[in-house]
Write a protein that holds these residues in place. Structure first.
Motif, PDB file in Angstrom:
ATOM      1  N   ARG A 181       0.843  -1.196   0.000  1.00  0.00           N
ATOM      2  CA  ARG A 181       0.000   0.000   0.000  1.00  0.00           C
ATOM      3  C   ARG A 181       0.876   1.243   0.000  1.00  0.00           C
ATOM      4  N   PHE A 182       0.394   2.246  -0.715  1.00  0.00           N
ATOM      5  CA  PHE A 182       1.109   3.509  -0.808  1.00  0.00           C
ATOM      6  C   PHE A 182       0.344   4.575  -0.045  1.00  0.00           C
ATOM      7  N   ALA A 183       1.042   5.331   0.775  1.00  0.00           N
ATOM      8  CA  ALA A 183       0.404   6.392   1.558  1.00  0.00           C
ATOM      9  C   ALA A 183       1.213   7.676   1.498  1.00  0.00           C
ATOM     10  N   GLY A 184       1.979   7.848   0.405  1.00  0.00           N
ATOM     11  CA  GLY A 184       2.853   9.003   0.325  1.00  0.00           C
ATOM     12  C   GLY A 184       4.150   8.736   1.070  1.00  0.00           C
ATOM     13  N   THR A 185       5.086   9.647   0.970  1.00  0.00           N
ATOM     14  CA  THR A 185       6.357   9.523   1.675  1.00  0.00           C
ATOM     15  C   THR A 185       6.703  10.867   2.294  1.00  0.00           C
ATOM     16  N   GLU A 186       7.770  10.874   3.071  1.00  0.00           N
ATOM     17  CA  GLU A 186       8.183  12.135   3.691  1.00  0.00           C
ATOM     18  C   GLU A 186       8.685  13.136   2.659  1.00  0.00           C
ATOM     19  N   ASN A 187       9.015  12.659   1.464  1.00  0.00           N
ATOM     20  CA  ASN A 187       9.505  13.535   0.402  1.00  0.00           C
ATOM     21  C   ASN A 187       8.458  13.860  -0.653  1.00  0.00           C
TER      22      ASN A 187
ATOM     23  N   ILE B 194       3.858  21.083   0.147  1.00  0.00           N
ATOM     24  CA  ILE B 194       4.932  20.654  -0.755  1.00  0.00           C
ATOM     25  C   ILE B 194       6.181  21.492  -0.526  1.00  0.00           C
ATOM     26  N   VAL B 195       5.999  22.802  -0.414  1.00  0.00           N
ATOM     27  CA  VAL B 195       7.133  23.702  -0.188  1.00  0.00           C
ATOM     28  C   VAL B 195       7.822  23.365   1.141  1.00  0.00           C
ATOM     29  N   GLU B 196       7.037  23.110   2.175  1.00  0.00           N
ATOM     30  CA  GLU B 196       7.615  22.807   3.493  1.00  0.00           C
ATOM     31  C   GLU B 196       8.403  21.508   3.487  1.00  0.00           C
ATOM     32  N   VAL B 197       8.006  20.567   2.619  1.00  0.00           N
ATOM     33  CA  VAL B 197       8.765  19.316   2.494  1.00  0.00           C
ATOM     34  C   VAL B 197      10.140  19.589   1.891  1.00  0.00           C
ATOM     35  N   HIS B 198      10.179  20.443   0.877  1.00  0.00           N
ATOM     36  CA  HIS B 198      11.440  20.704   0.174  1.00  0.00           C
ATOM     37  C   HIS B 198      12.283  21.778   0.848  1.00  0.00           C
TER      38      HIS B 198
END
Length: 281
Positions: free
Chosen positions: A2-8, A188-192
């Motif tokens: 199962r895929f639930a997104g990643t930290e990146n 998204i910005v906060e992840v990068h």
């Protein structure tokens, strides 16, 4: 699996549902969306989340479906036979495996990315129908059949440059990645950029979405271009007050080359700035 997104990778709920539905159905996931919205990166992150090998097949305008299966190098074999090379007795030495072959024989279920399928000839998707259905193909030169022990997780991306055949679409689970709203884009910005100043991010996002909404803009800036722009803003230490500048002479955003990618759009902003200066007199 199962895929639930990643930290990146910030995956919206509808995207995770689509990925997991395609995995469960063992159907290719056909992903469409604006260029720069993370379609290719999605496959990389799905592979990372599932702990699977990623096999990537980048499609070009000259790519043929047969290249995804295998290619027989008859020219090299002829040359080697003239030179007396003993390898010519084994035809398998001149068979080059394609990406589908690699995915079919992988010891653990891999993720196969067929990237930008719409770049190829219109017949390209139709030429893969049988292989996608049966997950096998025949190698005529060696009289062997290559069959997948288990269907790979398959992600196919398209930029909508041309319509795909109905017969191909029937075999896929479809998902359109909508352009992120302001809240998703902030995540998204906060992840990068985990340490980015809040005011700078807010002003950059405000200006970015304003640029996208300018009437007549030919190429709207994408998520990847926003991230490039932010990287430059941080590197050049440009503060939020510069982005908040309302001077008509500075209507074009600083470092706009990261956002505006053609002369028509630059010219459009220059004209808007000229008109704003005239109105402010």
């Amino acid at each position: 699996m199962r895929f639930a997104g990643t930290e990146n990778y910030v995956a919206t709920e509808d995207l995770t549902v689509a990925v997991n539905a395609a995995i469960r159905l063992e159907r290719p996931l056909l992903v469409k969306g604006e260029p720069g919205t993370g379609k290719t990166v999605l496959a990389e992150e799905v592979a990372a989340a599932l702990g699977a090998q990623l096999i990537t097949w980048h499609i070009k305008s000259t790519t043929k479906a047969q290249q995804g299966l295998y290619e027989y190098d008859a020219v090299s074999r002829l040359r080697d036979s003239q030179l007396g090379d003993p390898r010519v007795s084994e035809i398998g030495n001149y068979i080059k495996r394609g990406k589908l072959w690699e995915a079919f024989v992988a010891p653990v279920r891999p993720v196969l990315l067929i990237d930008e399928i719409d770049k190829a000839d219109i017949e390209f998707p139709n030429d893969l129908l049988l292989e996608l259905d049966r997950m096998e193909f025949h190698v005529y030169e060696t009289a062997e059949t290559i069959k997948a022990a288990r269907r790979p997780v398959m992600i196919i991306t398209s930029n909508n440059e041309k319509e795909l055949p109905d017969a191909f679409l029937r075999r896929c689970f479809f998902h359109y990645i909508r352009f992120p709203d302001a809240e998703t884009m902030q995540a998204i910005v906060e992840v990068h950029f985990p340490g980015i100043k809040k005011r700078l991010m807010e002003e950059a996002l405000r200006l970015f979405f304003e640029v996208r909404e300018v009437p007549g803009i030919k190429k709207k800036p994408s998520t990847s271009e926003l991230l490039d722009w932010l990287k430059l803003l941080v590197a050049e230490d440009i503060g939020p007050e510069v982005l908040r500048e309302r001077d008509p002479r500075k209507l074009i955003p600083p470092l706009h080359g990261a956002l505006l990618k053609n002369e028509q759009d630059v010219s459009l902003f220059e004209k808007l700035a000229f008109m704003a200066r005239r109105e402010s007199r």
